[in-house]
Design a protein around this motif. Structure first.
Motif, PDB file in Angstrom:
ATOM      1  N   ALA A 174      -6.852   8.323   8.127  1.00 47.46           N
ATOM      2  CA  ALA A 174      -7.316   9.281   6.793  1.00 47.46           C
ATOM      3  C   ALA A 174      -8.039   8.370   5.910  1.00 47.46           C
ATOM      4  N   SER A 175      -7.226   7.234   5.441  1.00 45.09           N
ATOM      5  CA  SER A 175      -7.717   6.447   4.349  1.00 45.09           C
ATOM      6  C   SER A 175      -9.034   5.775   4.832  1.00 45.09           C
ATOM      7  N   GLY A 176      -9.427   5.662   6.111  1.00 46.14           N
ATOM      8  CA  GLY A 176     -10.225   4.538   6.717  1.00 46.14           C
ATOM      9  C   GLY A 176      -9.931   3.422   7.304  1.00 46.14           C
ATOM     10  N   GLN A 177      -8.629   3.008   7.131  1.00 42.58           N
ATOM     11  CA  GLN A 177      -8.192   2.007   7.839  1.00 42.58           C
ATOM     12  C   GLN A 177      -8.216   2.216   9.312  1.00 42.58           C
ATOM     13  N   VAL A 178      -8.310   1.133   9.904  1.00 46.29           N
ATOM     14  CA  VAL A 178      -8.463   0.815  11.393  1.00 46.29           C
ATOM     15  C   VAL A 178      -7.146   0.500  11.980  1.00 46.29           C
ATOM     16  N   LEU A 179      -6.580   1.248  12.732  1.00 43.98           N
ATOM     17  CA  LEU A 179      -5.209   0.744  13.365  1.00 43.98           C
ATOM     18  C   LEU A 179      -5.366   0.571  14.742  1.00 43.98           C
ATOM     19  N   ARG A 180      -5.010  -0.531  15.282  1.00 41.78           N
ATOM     20  CA  ARG A 180      -4.827  -0.777  16.734  1.00 41.78           C
ATOM     21  C   ARG A 180      -3.491  -0.566  17.211  1.00 41.78           C
ATOM     22  N   THR A 181      -2.987   0.115  18.279  1.00 43.39           N
ATOM     23  CA  THR A 181      -1.935   0.200  18.893  1.00 43.39           C
ATOM     24  C   THR A 181      -1.772  -0.256  20.259  1.00 43.39           C
ATOM     25  N   GLY A 182      -0.652  -0.506  20.859  1.00 48.93           N
ATOM     26  CA  GLY A 182      -0.194  -1.132  22.317  1.00 48.93           C
ATOM     27  C   GLY A 182      -0.880  -2.289  22.581  1.00 48.93           C
ATOM     28  N   SER A 183      -1.161  -2.549  24.030  1.00 49.41           N
ATOM     29  CA  SER A 183      -1.597  -3.853  24.472  1.00 49.41           C
ATOM     30  C   SER A 183      -2.182  -3.321  25.626  1.00 49.41           C
ATOM     31  N   ARG A 184      -2.770  -4.555  26.558  1.00 51.02           N
ATOM     32  CA  ARG A 184      -3.154  -4.151  27.785  1.00 51.02           C
ATOM     33  C   ARG A 184      -2.028  -4.753  28.929  1.00 51.02           C
ATOM     34  N   SER A 185      -0.817  -4.895  28.359  1.00 49.93           N
ATOM     35  CA  SER A 185       0.326  -5.175  29.184  1.00 49.93           C
ATOM     36  C   SER A 185       0.767  -3.867  29.684  1.00 49.93           C
ATOM     37  N   VAL A 186       1.180  -3.659  30.684  1.00 50.04           N
ATOM     38  CA  VAL A 186       1.503  -2.310  31.330  1.00 50.04           C
ATOM     39  C   VAL A 186       2.819  -2.126  30.600  1.00 50.04           C
ATOM     40  N   LYS A 187       3.850  -3.460  30.715  1.00 46.88           N
ATOM     41  CA  LYS A 187       5.141  -3.023  30.208  1.00 46.88           C
ATOM     42  C   LYS A 187       5.032  -3.593  28.836  1.00 46.88           C
ATOM     43  N   GLN A 188       5.417  -2.652  27.870  1.00 43.94           N
ATOM     44  CA  GLN A 188       5.481  -2.871  26.492  1.00 43.94           C
ATOM     45  C   GLN A 188       7.060  -2.325  25.769  1.00 43.94           C
ATOM     46  N   SER A 189       7.403  -3.306  25.009  1.00 49.08           N
ATOM     47  CA  SER A 189       8.676  -2.946  24.274  1.00 49.08           C
ATOM     48  C   SER A 189       8.542  -3.667  22.930  1.00 49.08           C
ATOM     49  N   ALA A 190       7.318  -3.466  22.233  1.00 42.52           N
ATOM     50  CA  ALA A 190       7.495  -4.284  20.934  1.00 42.52           C
ATOM     51  C   ALA A 190       7.258  -3.360  19.827  1.00 42.52           C
ATOM     52  N   GLY A 191       8.298  -2.829  19.196  1.00 43.73           N
ATOM     53  CA  GLY A 191       8.361  -2.100  18.155  1.00 43.73           C
ATOM     54  C   GLY A 191       8.268  -0.478  18.485  1.00 43.73           C
ATOM     55  N   TYR A 192       7.902   0.174  17.526  1.00 47.04           N
ATOM     56  CA  TYR A 192       7.491   1.551  17.731  1.00 47.04           C
ATOM     57  C   TYR A 192       6.458   1.887  18.636  1.00 47.04           C
ATOM     58  N   ASP A 193       6.538   2.872  19.106  1.00 43.05           N
ATOM     59  CA  ASP A 193       5.334   3.132  20.201  1.00 43.05           C
ATOM     60  C   ASP A 193       4.297   4.008  19.493  1.00 43.05           C
ATOM     61  N   LEU A 194       3.539   3.282  18.754  1.00 40.19           N
ATOM     62  CA  LEU A 194       2.445   4.174  17.920  1.00 40.19           C
ATOM     63  C   LEU A 194       1.481   4.727  18.878  1.00 40.19           C
ATOM     64  N   THR A 195       1.052   4.270  20.112  1.00 38.73           N
ATOM     65  CA  THR A 195       0.256   4.882  20.815  1.00 38.73           C
ATOM     66  C   THR A 195       0.468   6.130  21.300  1.00 38.73           C
ATOM     67  N   HIS A 196       1.753   6.278  21.568  1.00 41.36           N
ATOM     68  CA  HIS A 196       2.034   7.829  22.025  1.00 41.36           C
ATOM     69  C   HIS A 196       2.213   8.723  20.770  1.00 41.36           C
ATOM     70  N   LEU A 197       2.308   8.121  19.645  1.00 38.13           N
ATOM     71  CA  LEU A 197       2.398   9.055  18.315  1.00 38.13           C
ATOM     72  C   LEU A 197       1.183   9.673  18.213  1.00 38.13           C
ATOM     73  N   PHE A 198       0.187   9.103  18.734  1.00 35.93           N
ATOM     74  CA  PHE A 198      -1.231   9.744  18.369  1.00 35.93           C
ATOM     75  C   PHE A 198      -1.516  10.354  19.805  1.00 35.93           C
ATOM     76  N   LEU A 199      -1.112  10.181  20.862  1.00 33.63           N
ATOM     77  CA  LEU A 199      -1.266  10.956  21.952  1.00 33.63           C
ATOM     78  C   LEU A 199      -1.056  12.621  21.684  1.00 33.63           C
ATOM     79  N   GLY A 200      -1.934  13.395  22.007  1.00 29.31           N
ATOM     80  CA  GLY A 200      -1.506  14.596  21.727  1.00 29.31           C
ATOM     81  C   GLY A 200      -1.223  15.450  20.467  1.00 29.31           C
ATOM     82  N   SER A 201      -1.879  14.250  19.297  1.00 24.27           N
ATOM     83  CA  SER A 201      -1.640  14.720  18.039  1.00 24.27           C
ATOM     84  C   SER A 201      -2.693  15.478  17.552  1.00 24.27           C
ATOM     85  N   GLU A 202      -3.847  15.737  18.371  1.00 25.33           N
ATOM     86  CA  GLU A 202      -5.030  16.748  18.251  1.00 25.33           C
ATOM     87  C   GLU A 202      -5.853  16.201  16.949  1.00 25.33           C
TER      88      GLU A 202
END
Length: 462
Positions: A174-202
């Motif tokens: 909302a602030s205009g900041q650009v956020l990048r989440t996740g990576s191209r690695s299929v296996k990911q375990s680095a920190g909070y799962d921000l990718t799935h926070l936005f999935l389904g958030s409409e």
């Protein structure tokens, strides 16, 4: 939130920011962005903006946030719960011009795309690499919309929903900041799962401007079958037995008698007009598929199957699935002048027969209203569609049916929505399903990422 805009001032500011051909206050453009494919009431936005780049979305969000203007993302408008309807007016940001496939990583079975890429169009391009994006919502939805609403569909039993096939996102907050989440690695375990926070958030937490997707190889061998049953309950029991046997269908659809009859009228498929199961299997060889289909036939017959047809050719399969995907359109066109209510719920697969039985009994009480049951049954998802006159009596009966169906699904350990999302119509069930603490936690997350509440206001949270 209700905001009174100085429309001319905002229009001029956005024209300066984005370009004159990127903004419209015209009535036709506003009307086109006032409703999705649901039956929820239309609401006109004040303005429509078309973005070309992440930078433009960023500047647009920052401007809207500064002035407290509602900002609603728009993909293809094919959602079914009013998810993108701008109920508080403001600006709709249409992503149709951000429609590029940015990079195909064929050797890694991945693709990076902009949000306006359309699902079917993207898969036509990916077919050249022998790959496809598996979640299939039926409609030619935009990838941004699929991610924002966690779209699913017919192939979920084998390949999962959109949620299971996204590796990384680029999101404008909302602030205009650009956020990048996740990576191209299929296996990911680095920190909070921000990718799935936005999935389904409409679109209530951020606007998706890029997605890296997991792909699957196009199957070499495909076979399909149609099984008919004396009752919807018997068909549902067969679904449970097929899934319990671990046979792994790529698609497993339930279509009740009334829906089969509607398909026959529209598509002349000659289906037996009793409850049908449409099944599809993907395999490494014809021999393996033959074995699976024989086992499925045995299970269906034990469940009371009346007819079983397998080994459908490519053309017959394509026609069958095209008809299934067009079913909502077919039904709506078959009931001119009537209002309709489409809803979906989902339960654990062991509870699917109980869910279908309860839905069938509930819909019978709505007679003479015309009602239909279909479902992506392999993952416990069921949809009902009811057509009614817009009278207080019939509207109340339909609303009560949906309330009872949702309550029953939640009691069975399920959810108020398996794939349509919360949008407008399902907000009232959030606390019942998740509990007060969970809803309060969601509200705190929303406030953290969107403190002024400008992003798709009036959705998801009660």
């Amino acid at each position: 939130m209700a905001v009174v805009l100085d429309e001319n001032a905002v229009l001029n500011a956005l024209k300066t920011m984005l370009g004159a051909d990127h903004v419209s206050a015209g009535s036709s453009d506003r009307e086109l962005h006032s409703r999705d494919q649901s039956a929820h009431a239309a609401h006109l936005p004040d303005l429509v903006a078309w973005s070309d780049s992440t930078d433009q979305v960023s500047r647009l969000a920052a401007y809207a946030n500064e002035h407290g203007i509602p900002l609603t993302g728009w993909g293809a408008g094919s959602s079914l719960e009013g998810n993108p309807i701008p109920i508080c007016g403001g600006i709709v940001v249409d992503f149709s011009r951000m429609n590029r496939i940015l990079e195909v990583y064929a050797e890694d079975f991945q693709v990076r795309v902009q949000p306006g890429v359309l699902y079917k169009d993207m898969n036509q391009v990916l077919a050249k690499y022998g790959l496809f994006f598996a979640p299939d919502p039926g409609a030619n939805a935009s990838i941004g919309g699929m991610v924002a609403n966690n779209a699913a569909g017919t192939r979920t039993p084998k390949y999962g929903a959109t949620r299971d096939n996204v590796l990384a996102l680029e999101v404008v907050l909302a602030s205009g900041q650009v956020l990048r989440t996740g990576s191209r690695s299929v296996k990911q375990s680095a920190g909070y799962d921000l990718t799935h926070l936005f999935l389904g958030s409409e679109g209530t937490l951020g606007l998706i401007t890029e997605a890296t997707l997991r792909l699957a190889p196009i199957p070499e061998h495909v076979s399909a079958a149609i099984a008919t049953f004396p009752s919807t309950e018997a068909a549902a029991q067969a679904i449970f037995e097929i899934m319990g046997a671990g046979l792994g269908p790529a698609a497993l659809e339930l279509v009740n008698t009334a829906a089969v009859a509607a398909i026959n009228r529209a598509e002349q498929l000659g289906l037996v007009e009793t409850p049908n199961l449409f099944l599809e299997f993907h395999g490494a060889s014809e021999a393996s598929l033959t074995d699976v289909l024989r086992m499925v036939e045995s299970i269906c017959k034990e469940a009371g199957c009346q007819t079983y047809q397998s080994g459908l050719g490519r053309e017959a399969r394509a026609h069958l699935w095209q008809a299934r995907h067009r079913l909502a359109e077919i039904l709506i066109r078959s009931h001119p002048g009537l209002h309709y209510a489409i809803t979906d719920v989902a339960v654990p697969i062991s509870q699917y027969p109980a869910l279908v039985s309860a839905a069938q009994q509930g819909l019978e009480k709505l007679s003479p209203m015309n009602s239909y049951i279909v479902g992506h049954a392999g993952d416990g998802n069921m949809h009902t569609t009811t057509f009614y006159d817009d009278t207080a009596e019939q509207r109340t009966l339909v609303e009560n049916f949906i309330d009872q169906l949702v309550e029953h699904a939640i009691t069975l350990g399920g959810t108020c929505t398996g794939e349509h999302g919360i949008g407008i119509g399902k907000r009232k069930y959030m606390q019942r399903e998740h509990g007060e603490v969970a809803v309060q936690t969601m509200q705190r997350i929303k406030h953290l990422l969107d403190p002024k509440g400008i992003l798709n206001p009036g959705k998801i949270l009660p």
